[in-house]
Write a protein that holds these residues in place. Structure first.
Motif, short mmCIF file in Angstrom:
data_model
loop_
_atom_site.label_atom_id
_atom_site.label_comp_id
_atom_site.label_asym_id
_atom_site.label_seq_id
_atom_site.Cartn_x
_atom_site.Cartn_y
_atom_site.Cartn_z
N LEU A 27 -23.43 106.21 -14.35
CA LEU A 27 -24.78 106.37 -13.82
C LEU A 27 -25.04 105.48 -12.61
N ASP A 28 -24.26 104.43 -12.43
CA ASP A 28 -24.51 103.54 -11.29
C ASP A 28 -23.88 104.09 -10.01
N LEU A 29 -23.07 105.12 -10.11
CA LEU A 29 -22.40 105.66 -8.94
C LEU A 29 -22.99 106.97 -8.46
N GLN A 30 -23.81 107.59 -9.28
CA GLN A 30 -24.33 108.91 -8.96
C GLN A 30 -25.84 108.91 -8.85
N ALA A 31 -26.34 109.95 -8.22
CA ALA A 31 -27.77 110.19 -8.24
C ALA A 31 -28.15 110.57 -9.66
N VAL A 32 -29.24 110.03 -10.15
CA VAL A 32 -29.66 110.30 -11.53
C VAL A 32 -31.14 110.68 -11.54
N GLY A 33 -31.51 111.39 -12.58
CA GLY A 33 -32.92 111.79 -12.63
C GLY A 33 -33.35 112.34 -13.95
N TRP A 34 -34.65 112.42 -14.11
CA TRP A 34 -35.29 113.04 -15.26
C TRP A 34 -35.97 114.32 -14.81
N PHE A 35 -35.89 115.33 -15.64
CA PHE A 35 -36.46 116.63 -15.36
C PHE A 35 -37.15 117.12 -16.63
N ARG A 36 -38.09 118.04 -16.47
CA ARG A 36 -38.77 118.55 -17.65
C ARG A 36 -39.04 120.04 -17.52
N GLN A 37 -39.17 120.67 -18.67
CA GLN A 37 -39.45 122.10 -18.69
C GLN A 37 -40.47 122.38 -19.77
N ALA A 38 -41.62 122.87 -19.34
CA ALA A 38 -42.68 123.25 -20.27
C ALA A 38 -42.51 124.72 -20.64
N PRO A 39 -43.06 125.12 -21.77
CA PRO A 39 -42.93 126.52 -22.19
C PRO A 39 -43.43 127.49 -21.13
N GLY A 40 -42.60 128.46 -20.79
CA GLY A 40 -42.99 129.48 -19.83
C GLY A 40 -42.93 129.04 -18.39
N LYS A 41 -42.44 127.83 -18.15
CA LYS A 41 -42.37 127.33 -16.79
C LYS A 41 -40.94 126.97 -16.42
N GLU A 42 -40.68 126.85 -15.13
CA GLU A 42 -39.37 126.46 -14.66
C GLU A 42 -39.18 124.94 -14.83
N SER A 61 -47.42 114.30 -9.90
CA SER A 61 -48.13 114.40 -11.18
C SER A 61 -47.86 113.22 -12.11
N VAL A 62 -46.82 112.44 -11.85
CA VAL A 62 -46.50 111.32 -12.73
C VAL A 62 -46.54 109.98 -12.02
N LYS A 63 -46.76 110.00 -10.72
CA LYS A 63 -46.75 108.77 -9.94
C LYS A 63 -47.80 107.80 -10.47
N GLY A 64 -47.39 106.56 -10.66
CA GLY A 64 -48.29 105.54 -11.16
C GLY A 64 -48.34 105.46 -12.67
N ARG A 65 -47.75 106.45 -13.35
CA ARG A 65 -47.77 106.47 -14.82
C ARG A 65 -46.37 106.35 -15.42
N PHE A 66 -45.37 106.89 -14.73
CA PHE A 66 -44.00 106.88 -15.23
C PHE A 66 -43.16 105.91 -14.41
N THR A 67 -42.15 105.32 -15.07
CA THR A 67 -41.22 104.41 -14.40
C THR A 67 -39.80 104.76 -14.82
N ILE A 68 -38.95 105.01 -13.85
CA ILE A 68 -37.54 105.30 -14.11
C ILE A 68 -36.72 104.02 -13.93
N SER A 69 -35.71 103.85 -14.77
CA SER A 69 -34.83 102.71 -14.63
C SER A 69 -33.49 103.04 -15.27
N ARG A 70 -32.49 102.22 -15.00
CA ARG A 70 -31.19 102.43 -15.61
C ARG A 70 -30.56 101.09 -15.94
N ASP A 71 -29.80 101.10 -17.01
CA ASP A 71 -29.04 99.94 -17.45
C ASP A 71 -27.57 100.30 -17.26
N THR A 72 -26.96 99.78 -16.22
CA THR A 72 -25.58 100.18 -15.91
C THR A 72 -24.60 99.67 -16.96
#
Length: 128
Positions: A27-42, A61-72
């Motif tokens: 995960l420290d060498l690649q682009a990483v991310g979180w994604f979500r899918q709600a029912p009936g949506k892409e 929609s999540v700015k200021g509320r969610f925080t992404i991080s990684r532990d290599t």
């Protein structure tokens, strides 16, 4: 390759911390991310970390509320979610790959587009 956990049922305004353990990818060498899918949506991008400079992207929609991080050391990706809203209800997935683009937002979109080895995801339900 990815095992997501930490989801659950939470009341509006509550918090959750999602984890994604990766195997076979660094995960420290690649682009990483979180994604979500709600029912009936892409599936949509929630948050990403650029592999080139560590830049962060958050969907409006999540700015200021969610925080992404990684532990290599643990090869684990996290998503700290606060002030949860009913519209955050979805299955959340993580992804990683060697993608680059001119902006971290474009990189995140590329990561969503090229990823095809999705885990089982973790269900987040925000409801009173």
């Amino acid at each position: 390759q990815f095992v997501e956990s930490g989801g659950g049922l939470v009341q509006p305004g509550g918090s959750l911390r999602l984890s994604c353990v990766a195997s076979g990818v660094a995960l420290d060498l690649q682009a990483v991310g979180w994604f979500r899918q709600a029912p009936g949506k892409e599936r949509e991008a929630v948050s990403c970390i650029s592999s080139s400079d560590g830049s962060l992207y958050y969907a409006d929609s999540v700015k200021g509320r969610f925080t992404i991080s990684r532990d290599t050391a643990k090869n684990t990706l996290y998503l700290e979610m606060n002030s949860l809203k009913p519209e955050d209800t979805a299955v959340y997935y993580c992804a990683a790959d060697f993608v680059w683009d001119s902006t971290v937002q474009a990189m995140c979109a590329s990561l969503l587009r090229v990823s095809n080895d999705w885990g089982q995801g973790t269900q987040v339900t925000v409801s009173s």
